[in-house]
Scaffold this active site. Structure first.
Site, PDB file in Angstrom:
ATOM      1  N   SER A  46       0.828  -1.215   0.000  1.00 39.03           N
ATOM      2  CA  SER A  46       0.000   0.000   0.000  1.00 39.03           C
ATOM      3  C   SER A  46       0.854   1.254   0.000  1.00 39.03           C
ATOM      4  O   SER A  46       0.375   2.342  -0.344  1.00 39.03           O
ATOM      5  CB  SER A  46      -0.937   0.000   1.208  1.00 39.03           C
ATOM      6  OG  SER A  46      -0.226  -0.268   2.405  1.00 39.03           O
ATOM      7  N   ASP A  84       4.880  -7.436   2.891  1.00 39.31           N
ATOM      8  CA  ASP A  84       4.257  -7.933   1.663  1.00 39.31           C
ATOM      9  C   ASP A  84       5.295  -8.394   0.650  1.00 39.31           C
ATOM     10  O   ASP A  84       6.320  -7.728   0.463  1.00 39.31           O
ATOM     11  CB  ASP A  84       3.448  -6.813   0.993  1.00 39.31           C
ATOM     12  CG  ASP A  84       2.026  -6.720   1.497  1.00 39.31           C
ATOM     13  OD1 ASP A  84       1.548  -7.681   2.133  1.00 39.31           O
ATOM     14  OD2 ASP A  84       1.386  -5.682   1.252  1.00 39.31           O
ATOM     15  N   GLU A 114      -0.746 -12.539  -1.682  1.00 44.00           N
ATOM     16  CA  GLU A 114      -2.145 -12.385  -2.071  1.00 44.00           C
ATOM     17  C   GLU A 114      -2.552 -13.481  -3.041  1.00 44.00           C
ATOM     18  O   GLU A 114      -1.798 -13.813  -3.954  1.00 44.00           O
ATOM     19  CB  GLU A 114      -2.364 -11.032  -2.765  1.00 44.00           C
ATOM     20  CG  GLU A 114      -2.107  -9.837  -1.887  1.00 44.00           C
ATOM     21  CD  GLU A 114      -2.398  -8.517  -2.592  1.00 44.00           C
ATOM     22  OE1 GLU A 114      -2.063  -7.473  -2.018  1.00 44.00           O
ATOM     23  OE2 GLU A 114      -2.950  -8.532  -3.712  1.00 44.00           O
ATOM     24  N   GLU A 181      -9.913  -9.310   3.100  1.00 45.15           N
ATOM     25  CA  GLU A 181     -10.210  -7.922   2.742  1.00 45.15           C
ATOM     26  C   GLU A 181     -11.497  -7.845   1.930  1.00 45.15           C
ATOM     27  O   GLU A 181     -11.662  -8.553   0.935  1.00 45.15           O
ATOM     28  CB  GLU A 181      -9.056  -7.309   1.938  1.00 45.15           C
ATOM     29  CG  GLU A 181      -9.329  -5.864   1.533  1.00 45.15           C
ATOM     30  CD  GLU A 181      -8.129  -5.142   0.954  1.00 45.15           C
ATOM     31  OE1 GLU A 181      -8.290  -3.975   0.544  1.00 45.15           O
ATOM     32  OE2 GLU A 181      -7.031  -5.735   0.913  1.00 45.15           O
TER      33      GLU A 181
END
Length: 266
Positions: A46, A84, A114, A181
């Protein structure tokens, strides 16, 4: 703050005490977050949006994440650090091992990837080599182009059934944490009950084992002015950033945040 470990987080799930997590990208905010009692710091891709000003997380590189992970480590005072793996940073097993190694050497205690059940082999191989993995499911921003935008995932029964099955499969593969999420609150609650590992939510209702927000969002800082439904501005009514961070901890621990207005229905 006493050092938070994976065992600590597993214990919090068993006790029913909510886990507090925020994104963090530098030493100063790492220190401030620890002073407020934040248990997990996420060095998220992010940063590509909130620090670099990009319109997605896709341009972020492993080297950039390693740089920010090292910065967070220097300011950390006991929190558990997750970093991440970026877009295409785990496209092959060789890339996965190399990039996960960089982030762990920079100071991460866990790496986050992810995806869905296709991650199982990578997660299993990392876990076997001593690298704890968090599986990020639901809305996965690195797949924004495939998903057609930032949309709630798992709203129809087929998607929900698949997500439940994937979560169980990834836990069995060795995932030590799951992040959900933008999934319906009821589905998130079902997944949280179905797995033994801690489940952290963002836009996933209040029944998950913990909550995470992007630091800049919860402090009311935005380049675009667009605020996701699941965000609350914790600076409102507070005299300092420390007070805002402390209010976030208190509301997550007290299960007053997120409220129903921050979640999604099927």
């Amino acid at each position: 703050m006493p050092d938070i470990t994976l065992t600590t987080l597993q214990s919090l799930k068993l006790k029913g005490e909510k886990i507090t997590m925020l994104t963090c990208y530098d030493a100063t905010f790492a220190h401030a977050s620890c002073q407020a009692g934040i248990e997990v710091l996420l060095v998220g891709d992010s940063l590509g949006m909130v620090l670099q000003g990009n319109d997605s997380t896709l341009p972020v590189t492993t080297d950039e994440l390693a740089y920010h992970t090292a910065s967070v480590k220097r300011g950390n005072d006991g929190a558990f650090i997750i970093a991440d793996l970026p877009f295409m940073g785990y496209a092959t097993l060789e890339q996965t091992f190399q990039n996960a190694g960089k982030l762990m050497q920079a100071g991460a205690h866990m790496i986050k990837v992810e995806g869905a059940v296709w991650l199982a082999e990578s997660i299993r191989l990392l876990a076997e080599r001593g690298v704890p993995v968090c599986a990020h499911m639901g809305l996965t921003p690195q797949s924004v182009n495939l998903l057609g935008g930032y949309k709630v995932q798992g709203r129809n029964e087929a998607q929900a059934r698949q997500m439940r099955a994937d979560a169980i499969a990834l836990e069995q593969a060795g995932a030590a944490m799951i992040l959900l999420e933008c999934v319906p609150s009821e589905l998130a609650a079902e997944i949280t009950q179905a797995v033994k590992v801690p489940v952290i939510g963002i836009g996933a209702g209040s029944a998950t084992d913990g909550q995470v927000l992007v630091l800049h969002d919860m402090l009311g800082l935005s380049i675009t002015g667009r605020v996701p439904k699941f965000v609350k501005n914790f600076m409102t009514g507070q005299a300092s950033i420390h007070d805002a961070l402390s209010a976030y901890v208190a509301e997550v621990k007290g299960v007053t945040f997120p409220g129903a207005e921050h979640g999604f229905s099927a």
